[in-house]
Write a protein that holds these residues in place. Structure first.
Motif, PDB file in Angstrom:
ATOM      1  N   GLY A 204     -26.812   0.060   0.003  1.00 61.60           N
ATOM      2  CA  GLY A 204     -27.248  -0.760  -1.623  1.00 61.60           C
ATOM      3  C   GLY A 204     -27.303  -0.283  -2.498  1.00 61.60           C
ATOM      4  N   GLY A 205     -27.855   0.298  -2.046  1.00 57.78           N
ATOM      5  CA  GLY A 205     -29.670   1.195  -3.462  1.00 57.78           C
ATOM      6  C   GLY A 205     -28.151   1.629  -4.410  1.00 57.78           C
ATOM      7  N   HIS A 206     -28.464   2.056  -5.954  1.00 56.28           N
ATOM      8  CA  HIS A 206     -28.164   2.065  -7.202  1.00 56.28           C
ATOM      9  C   HIS A 206     -27.969   3.366  -7.621  1.00 56.28           C
ATOM     10  N   ALA A 207     -29.002   3.913  -7.925  1.00 58.45           N
ATOM     11  CA  ALA A 207     -29.200   5.473  -8.263  1.00 58.45           C
ATOM     12  C   ALA A 207     -30.217   5.654  -7.754  1.00 58.45           C
ATOM     13  N   VAL A 208     -30.946   6.940  -7.781  1.00 61.72           N
ATOM     14  CA  VAL A 208     -32.849   7.154  -7.692  1.00 61.72           C
ATOM     15  C   VAL A 208     -32.244   8.192  -9.018  1.00 61.72           C
ATOM     16  N   ASN A 209     -33.218   8.904  -9.570  1.00 59.77           N
ATOM     17  CA  ASN A 209     -33.705   9.898 -10.799  1.00 59.77           C
ATOM     18  C   ASN A 209     -35.007  10.394 -10.683  1.00 59.77           C
TER      19      ASN A 209
ATOM     20  N   SER B 190     -32.091  -3.939   1.962  1.00 57.39           N
ATOM     21  CA  SER B 190     -31.717  -2.715   2.359  1.00 57.39           C
ATOM     22  C   SER B 190     -31.405  -2.187   1.624  1.00 57.39           C
ATOM     23  N   GLY B 191     -30.779  -2.638   0.206  1.00 52.99           N
ATOM     24  CA  GLY B 191     -30.576  -1.652  -1.366  1.00 52.99           C
ATOM     25  C   GLY B 191     -32.242  -0.929  -1.358  1.00 52.99           C
ATOM     26  N   LEU B 192     -32.837  -2.363  -2.066  1.00 55.03           N
ATOM     27  CA  LEU B 192     -34.691  -2.108  -2.322  1.00 55.03           C
ATOM     28  C   LEU B 192     -35.143  -0.588  -0.762  1.00 55.03           C
ATOM     29  N   MET B 193     -34.690  -0.782   0.060  1.00 59.02           N
ATOM     30  CA  MET B 193     -35.168  -0.649   1.217  1.00 59.02           C
ATOM     31  C   MET B 193     -34.496   0.971   1.333  1.00 59.02           C
ATOM     32  N   ALA B 194     -33.113   1.432   1.019  1.00 60.60           N
ATOM     33  CA  ALA B 194     -32.725   2.736   0.560  1.00 60.60           C
ATOM     34  C   ALA B 194     -33.552   3.053  -0.643  1.00 60.60           C
ATOM     35  N   LEU B 195     -33.201   2.244  -1.584  1.00 60.12           N
ATOM     36  CA  LEU B 195     -34.083   3.359  -2.842  1.00 60.12           C
ATOM     37  C   LEU B 195     -35.084   3.848  -2.603  1.00 60.12           C
ATOM     38  N   SER B 196     -36.229   3.374  -1.592  1.00 57.28           N
ATOM     39  CA  SER B 196     -37.803   3.418  -2.034  1.00 57.28           C
ATOM     40  C   SER B 196     -37.764   4.568  -0.713  1.00 57.28           C
ATOM     41  N   ILE B 197     -37.081   3.975   0.283  1.00 60.27           N
ATOM     42  CA  ILE B 197     -37.186   5.894   1.042  1.00 60.27           C
ATOM     43  C   ILE B 197     -36.604   6.742   0.394  1.00 60.27           C
ATOM     44  N   SER B 198     -35.496   6.994   0.009  1.00 63.90           N
ATOM     45  CA  SER B 198     -34.474   7.658  -0.973  1.00 63.90           C
ATOM     46  C   SER B 198     -35.202   9.068  -2.022  1.00 63.90           C
ATOM     47  N   MET B 199     -36.227   7.603  -2.971  1.00 61.86           N
ATOM     48  CA  MET B 199     -36.619   8.309  -4.412  1.00 61.86           C
ATOM     49  C   MET B 199     -38.416   9.090  -3.532  1.00 61.86           C
TER      50      MET B 199
ATOM     51  N   PRO C 205     -44.271  19.313  -9.830  1.00 62.57           N
ATOM     52  CA  PRO C 205     -44.675  17.717  -9.599  1.00 62.57           C
ATOM     53  C   PRO C 205     -43.693  17.020 -10.022  1.00 62.57           C
ATOM     54  N   VAL C 206     -42.756  16.762  -9.720  1.00 63.32           N
ATOM     55  CA  VAL C 206     -41.614  15.715  -9.534  1.00 63.32           C
ATOM     56  C   VAL C 206     -41.547  15.117  -9.227  1.00 63.32           C
ATOM     57  N   SER C 207     -41.270  13.930  -9.669  1.00 63.47           N
ATOM     58  CA  SER C 207     -41.570  12.387  -9.461  1.00 63.47           C
ATOM     59  C   SER C 207     -40.258  11.786  -9.251  1.00 63.47           C
ATOM     60  N   ILE C 208     -39.808  10.641  -8.772  1.00 65.22           N
ATOM     61  CA  ILE C 208     -38.598  10.525  -8.036  1.00 65.22           C
ATOM     62  C   ILE C 208     -39.114   8.337  -8.636  1.00 65.22           C
ATOM     63  N   ALA C 209     -37.975   8.174  -9.012  1.00 63.13           N
ATOM     64  CA  ALA C 209     -38.031   6.519  -9.474  1.00 63.13           C
ATOM     65  C   ALA C 209     -36.818   5.950  -8.950  1.00 63.13           C
ATOM     66  N   TRP C 210     -36.968   5.042  -8.977  1.00 64.34           N
ATOM     67  CA  TRP C 210     -35.210   4.193  -8.880  1.00 64.34           C
ATOM     68  C   TRP C 210     -35.440   4.121 -10.228  1.00 64.34           C
ATOM     69  N   SER C 211     -33.564   4.104 -10.647  1.00 63.69           N
ATOM     70  CA  SER C 211     -33.491   4.008 -12.091  1.00 63.69           C
ATOM     71  C   SER C 211     -33.374   2.220 -12.493  1.00 63.69           C
ATOM     72  N   THR C 212     -34.238   2.148 -12.972  1.00 62.64           N
ATOM     73  CA  THR C 212     -34.710   0.725 -13.495  1.00 62.64           C
ATOM     74  C   THR C 212     -34.542   0.127 -14.944  1.00 62.64           C
ATOM     75  N   PRO C 213     -33.916   1.066 -15.695  1.00 58.83           N
ATOM     76  CA  PRO C 213     -32.458   0.516 -16.389  1.00 58.83           C
ATOM     77  C   PRO C 213     -31.313  -0.017 -15.992  1.00 58.83           C
ATOM     78  N   GLY C 214     -31.630   1.018 -14.958  1.00 61.53           N
ATOM     79  CA  GLY C 214     -30.164   1.083 -14.402  1.00 61.53           C
ATOM     80  C   GLY C 214     -29.907  -0.549 -13.347  1.00 61.53           C
ATOM     81  N   ALA C 215     -30.945  -0.750 -12.865  1.00 55.42           N
ATOM     82  CA  ALA C 215     -31.564  -2.314 -12.730  1.00 55.42           C
ATOM     83  C   ALA C 215     -31.639  -2.904 -12.893  1.00 55.42           C
ATOM     84  N   ALA C 216     -31.119  -3.157 -14.707  1.00 55.53           N
ATOM     85  CA  ALA C 216     -31.481  -3.783 -15.892  1.00 55.53           C
ATOM     86  C   ALA C 216     -29.929  -4.631 -15.936  1.00 55.53           C
ATOM     87  N   LEU C 217     -29.513  -2.845 -16.344  1.00 56.18           N
ATOM     88  CA  LEU C 217     -27.549  -3.370 -16.435  1.00 56.18           C
ATOM     89  C   LEU C 217     -26.781  -3.965 -16.055  1.00 56.18           C
ATOM     90  N   LEU C 218     -27.843  -4.061 -14.035  1.00 51.27           N
ATOM     91  CA  LEU C 218     -26.854  -4.744 -12.978  1.00 51.27           C
ATOM     92  C   LEU C 218     -26.356  -6.276 -13.725  1.00 51.27           C
TER      93      LEU C 218
END
Length: 389
Positions: A262-267, A45-54, A68-81
């Motif tokens: 379950g999504g931690h952050a998009v940026n 669910s978290g992976l789904m929510a992050l991908s759809i949100s970004m 061209p505003v590119s959005i991604a999930w927070s990879t450093p944030g995931a590493a922090l988790l």
């Protein structure tokens, strides 16, 4: 003046950006969510929510600003988790921290003094904290060689050769080899029981002080310092003039929308931003925003089929997934260490931050990332006070 039109060139650039952005780091996201106590269904669910949100955030931001505003999930944030691990209250408390982080990102965009205060966090300390977070994860390839030498070396060799000849495809190719090993070794892949379209799960957030200090604050800092601020810098490097405050706010809103699922952050993205903002996306700079729009649409599609991704991961030895995640983070680790130790004046403070964060220790239930930043900041203040007296 005629409106800028999309082209096959912008579509192909957007497709490549989405594939690279998703395939190069989804293993890190899954590992981070699992570490904080998410069940397989909650991690999906978290992976789904992050991908759809970004994806939706990229479409809205790019069509709104015409850049061209590119959005991604927070990879450093995931590493922090992944390094912080579970807190009291389980994944519900982590979700509460995701909500708080999203609100802080929104405030950083709405309240300019607050945003400036975040930007004023010394770069050596922010990079040292990030390096400390990444360090343990980057040891995973070595651990994998110890546990599964033949298979791990096959993954590492694939990654190394791809880095030499096609760097953008290095991690995706390593992941393909990892999944191939799972099939060859009899991995229990059961697609019959996997729904074609993933189902979101609502996790009611629990707010605790431990999760606030251990997850929310460090997640906010690394997301802003390592993703949002560099993302603005990349756009400016390509000649665009983005409104940073409004983009921070927008990314915070979509982070808030994904948090209960379950999504931690998009940026804002940096690497994929360069892919969508460069000449390969379109000859006309005014039309390059279509590449980011196409990338966003493809991210949404990836999110809808997140369950299939999780099924592949579940059938693969966990240590190999960790190894791929570690390989994906080696470049970020090298960059962070270099930036943290670049200036002799702040090097000692940065090393203190790095050492405490990388140690993985926690005091009073609070993770080392917070204490590392606090100790490094205190030492930096002491050194500056000595020079003034």
């Amino acid at each position: 003046m005629p409106a800028a039109r999309p082209s096959f060139q912008s579509f192909s650039a957007g497709l490549l950006a989405a594939i690279v952005g998703f395939a190069s780091s989804f293993a890190i996201v899954i590992q981070g969510l699992n570490a904080t106590g998410a069940t397989p269904a909650e991690a999906t669910s978290g992976l789904m929510a992050l991908s759809i949100s970004m994806g939706l955030c990229a479409v809205v931001a790019s069509l709104w600003t015409k850049i061209p505003v590119s959005i991604a999930w927070s990879t450093p944030g995931a590493a922090l988790l992944a390094s912080a691990g579970a807190v009291d209250g389980g994944f519900a408390a982590a979700v509460g921290a995701f909500v708080v982080c999203a609100v802080l990102i929104i405030l950083a965009g709405l309240i300019r003094p607050f945003g400036r205060a975040v930007a004023a966090i010394p770069s050596p300390l922010a990079n040292a904290m990030l390096a400390g977070v990444l360090f343990g994860l980057c040891l995973a390839p070595v651990r994998a060689v110890g546990e599964m030498p033949v298979y791990a070396l096959a993954v590492i060799l694939t990654w190394a050769v791809a880095v030499r000849f096609a760097r953008l495809y290095a991690v995706p190719l390593a992941m393909v080899v990892t999944f191939g090993i799972a099939f060859l070794t009899g991995g229990s892949l059961s697609l019959a029981e996997t729904p074609l379209i993933s189902k979101p799960i609502v996790i009611l957030p629990v707010f605790t002080f431990e999760a606030f200090v251990s997850i929310a604050l460090p997640l906010f800092i690394v997301t802003m310092a390592s993703q949002n601020i560099p993302g603005i810098a990349v756009l400016r490097a390509f000649g665009y003039q983005p409104n940073s405050s409004s983009l921070f706010t927008l990314s915070g809103v979509f982070s808030l929308l994904s948090a209960p699922f379950g999504g931690h952050a998009v940026n804002l993205a940096a690497i994929t931003a360069a892919m969508c903002a460069g000449e390969d996306a379109h000859k006309d700079p005014a039309a390059r925003y279509w590449a980011a729009v196409f990338a966003g649409v493809i991210y949404v599609l990836f999110g809808l089929f997140a369950g299939l991704v999780m099924a592949l991961v579940a059938a693969t030895p966990g240590i190999l997934i960790e190894a791929v995640a570690g390989l994906a983070l080696l470049g970020a680790l090298a960059f962070s260490i270099g930036e943290a130790t670049k200036e002799a004046e702040t090097r000692d403070s940065a090393i203190i931050t790095f050492a405490i964060t990388a140690s993985g220790v926690s005091f009073f239930g609070v993770s080392g990332a917070f204490w590392g930043l606090l100790a490094g900041g205190a030492f930096m203040a002491l050194m500056r006070f000595r020079k003034q007296t």
